[in-house]
Design a protein around this motif. Structure first.
Motif, PDB file in Angstrom:
ATOM      1  N   THR A   1      48.124 -18.337 -13.725  1.00 29.47           N
ATOM      2  CA  THR A   1      48.926 -17.724 -12.660  1.00 29.47           C
ATOM      3  C   THR A   1      48.362 -16.376 -12.237  1.00 29.47           C
ATOM      4  N   THR A   2      48.070 -15.518 -13.194  1.00 28.73           N
ATOM      5  CA  THR A   2      47.677 -14.142 -12.852  1.00 28.73           C
ATOM      6  C   THR A   2      46.191 -13.975 -12.609  1.00 28.73           C
ATOM      7  N   ARG A   3      45.371 -14.636 -13.410  1.00 25.67           N
ATOM      8  CA  ARG A   3      43.925 -14.407 -13.319  1.00 25.67           C
ATOM      9  C   ARG A   3      43.212 -15.394 -12.409  1.00 25.67           C
ATOM     10  N   VAL A   4      43.903 -16.442 -12.028  1.00 23.19           N
ATOM     11  CA  VAL A   4      43.300 -17.394 -11.079  1.00 23.19           C
ATOM     12  C   VAL A   4      44.080 -17.375  -9.763  1.00 23.19           C
TER      13      VAL A   4
ATOM     14  N   GLU B   1      40.280 -25.140 -17.971  1.00 26.48           N
ATOM     15  CA  GLU B   1      41.629 -25.032 -18.521  1.00 26.48           C
ATOM     16  C   GLU B   1      41.771 -25.805 -19.830  1.00 26.48           C
ATOM     17  N   LEU B   2      41.086 -26.949 -19.942  1.00 28.97           N
ATOM     18  CA  LEU B   2      41.151 -27.722 -21.182  1.00 28.97           C
ATOM     19  C   LEU B   2      40.566 -26.932 -22.348  1.00 28.97           C
ATOM     20  N   ILE B   3      39.395 -26.351 -22.150  1.00 29.67           N
ATOM     21  CA  ILE B   3      38.736 -25.578 -23.218  1.00 29.67           C
ATOM     22  C   ILE B   3      39.581 -24.371 -23.607  1.00 29.67           C
ATOM     23  N   LEU B   4      40.075 -23.656 -22.602  1.00 26.84           N
ATOM     24  CA  LEU B   4      40.913 -22.490 -22.884  1.00 26.84           C
ATOM     25  C   LEU B   4      42.153 -22.899 -23.662  1.00 26.84           C
ATOM     26  N   PHE B   5      42.812 -23.984 -23.237  1.00 26.87           N
ATOM     27  CA  PHE B   5      44.049 -24.392 -23.903  1.00 26.87           C
ATOM     28  C   PHE B   5      43.793 -24.805 -25.348  1.00 26.87           C
ATOM     29  N   LEU B   6      42.755 -25.574 -25.600  1.00 22.26           N
ATOM     30  CA  LEU B   6      42.468 -26.014 -26.968  1.00 22.26           C
ATOM     31  C   LEU B   6      42.147 -24.831 -27.876  1.00 22.26           C
TER      32      LEU B   6
END
Length: 496
Positions: free
Chosen positions: A413-416, A367-372
């Motif tokens: 929410t949707t993909r996890v 989630e950190l990598i995706l958010f950045l």
């Protein structure tokens, strides 16, 4: 200038399989990694996105080093694409006992192929290879899919389910198969081994272990992606994975063959619920966890992996990587001090951690990598529109962080959440546009349920990290929805 630099920033893929070339560049050695590489750890637990698959890939990328240490590797599942065990779900074994036989025979088959590829010449290895070839268990143009298919066909051809169930012998202390009765043979005749009994799976695996002992080589059989291999049926998943860990316990008696299993913590919790005696015998294991400092280190390592950025910003890479204070200083040289302005508001990295965490597992690298990366995309858009002309000497504005949140929330929410737990999707969606902190009374109204049923639903949502249960002596119990789910569901901050 700022736009040009931001366009060069890439924090990497949040899916380990898609960034294999760069993993070594990003990676830094932890004590867990050193133990894995030394063979001291067999089982790696971790939440989704915690880095299990990255470690799995890194083990593969250290194949030459391990070979120099007389360790051979077999990867029992494909790194990418549809998992080979996915096909087992269509016509699964009906019991743990049958699944134990499937796992053992599959492992023996891929060991036999390893012996062929490595040109083993000992009598023990030839015995294993010849036997498997004679029985059609080492198919031409060998692949994992073909091997598993051959094993399944062989078991169906030469054994009856009732016979399989009736002849598996169990150790009364471990409750794990330690041998097979007379019906479990590798041919349809009554061939006998040198000990006057039939050639059993265990007898053949012992020969494989002996072949490795003769040249003092260890063999690791690695398994990952178990979360998607048996995801269509909880019963099949439970049978298959409990059987796998019973086989793991059985393989501990072989000095040169080791199973290395990378498994999600929540899946382990599911299969061990209700008691699982094998759990007490698993001692060579570790659980992946991430602190704020380790996540900051990950963030900075990925940021300075680009030499052009290092040169343009005049960064002393060695100094930064060896000093956590320098890593924090570099972070706030790039990003704003705060996203929400105010004396009582968090600093930016703390703000990020709160917004990428669910209520159970805390923050994870994925989630950190995706958010950045989403923040980078938003910042580029803002520069291209002529916005953020003054960002106080930083590369990123506060507004880019806020703009990136909805996309992260939708992904989580949707993909996890919904992909993993579709049966709870309606319950979650019914909370759209509600307050972030709910009482049991209000939830009963929303779900049109009585209190007993409502509390059961709440417990399920707690177990998957959607609810955090807040209780104290001075206030009534309430259920809090984490930040990461709020934008997608349009959740409003505050208590009911």
């Amino acid at each position: 200038m700022s736009l040009a630099i931001v366009k060069k920033i890439n924090f990497g893929s949040y899916v380990a399989e898609e960034e294999r070339k760069n993993l070594k560049k990003y990676f830094y050695e932890t004590e867990n990694w050193r133990k894995i590489l030394k063979g001291e750890i067999d089982i790696v637990y971790g939440t989704k996105g915690s880095g299990k698959s990255a470690l799995y890939i890194l083990v593969k990328d250290h194949q030459d080093q391990l070979k120099n240490d007389d360790v051979g590797l077999i990867f029992a599942e494909k790194l990418r694409g549809s998992p080979i065990f996915k096909n087992v779900q269509s016509t699964p074994p009906s019991s743990e006992g049958e699944m134990i036989i499937l796992w053992k025979l599959y492992f023996l088959t891929i060991i036999g192929n390893y012996f062929k590829e490595e040109k083993f010449k000992s009598d023990s290895s030839k015995f294993v290879i010849d036997y498997l070839e004679r029985e059609g268990l080492l198919p031409a143009n060998f692949s994992l899919s073909k091997a598993l298919s051959a094993v399944r066909n062989y078991i169906r051809k030469f054994s009856k389910i009732s016979e399989l169930e009736g002849n598996v012998k169990f150790d009364p202390d471990l409750l794990t198969p330690n041998g097979f009765g007379g019906k479990i043979v590798f041919s349809d005749d009554d061939a006998e081994d040198d000990h006057g009994g039939r050639r059993t799976l265990d007898f053949l695996i012992e020969n494989a272990n002996e072949a490795l002992s003769e040249i003092d080589r260890s063999l690791w059989i690695l398994l990952d992606r178990l979360d998607v291999s048996f995801d269509e049926s909880s019963d099949v998943e439970k049978n298959a994975l409990r059987a796998l860990f019973k086989v793991y316990a059985d393989f501990r008696s072989y000095s040169k063959i080791r199973l290395k299993i990378f498994i999600r913590s929540d899946i382990w919790d599911r299969i061990s619920t209700g008691g699982f005696r094998e759990a007490s015998h698993i001692t060579r294991d570790t659980t992946l966890s991430w602190t704020e400092n380790s996540l900051l280190n990950l963030c900075i390592r990925r940021f300075i992996s680009n030499d052009e950025i290092i040169n343009e910003l005049d960064i002393n890479k060695e100094k930064v990587l060896t000093n956590s204070s320098e890593q924090e200083k570099l972070f706030y040289r790039i990003f704003p001090d705060q996203v929400e302005i105010g004396e009582r508001q968090s600093k930016t990295f703390d703000w990020i951690i709160k917004r990428i965490s669910d209520a159970k597992n805390g923050p994870a690298p994925r989630e950190l990598i995706l958010f950045l990366n989403l923040v980078c995309d938003e910042q580029i858009k803002r520069y291209e529109r002529g916005e953020d002309t003054n960002v106080e000497g930083r590369l990123f504005s506060r507004q880019a962080f806020k703009a990136a949140l909805p996309a992260l929330s939708t992904y989580k929410t949707t993909r996890v959440l919904f992909a993993e737990y579709p049966d709870l999707q309606d319950r979650v969606m019914s909370l759209s546009e509600q307050k972030s902190e709910q009482t049991i009374e209000n939830l009963c109204t929303i779900w049109s349920s009585n209190e007993i049923e409502c509390r059961k639903i709440c417990d399920e949502l707690i177990s998957i990290g959607f609810f955090e249960k807040i209780s104290s002596i001075s206030t009534e119990t309430y259920y809090k929805i984490p930040f990461i789910y709020r934008p997608h569901l349009k959740i409003v901050q505050g208590k009911v």
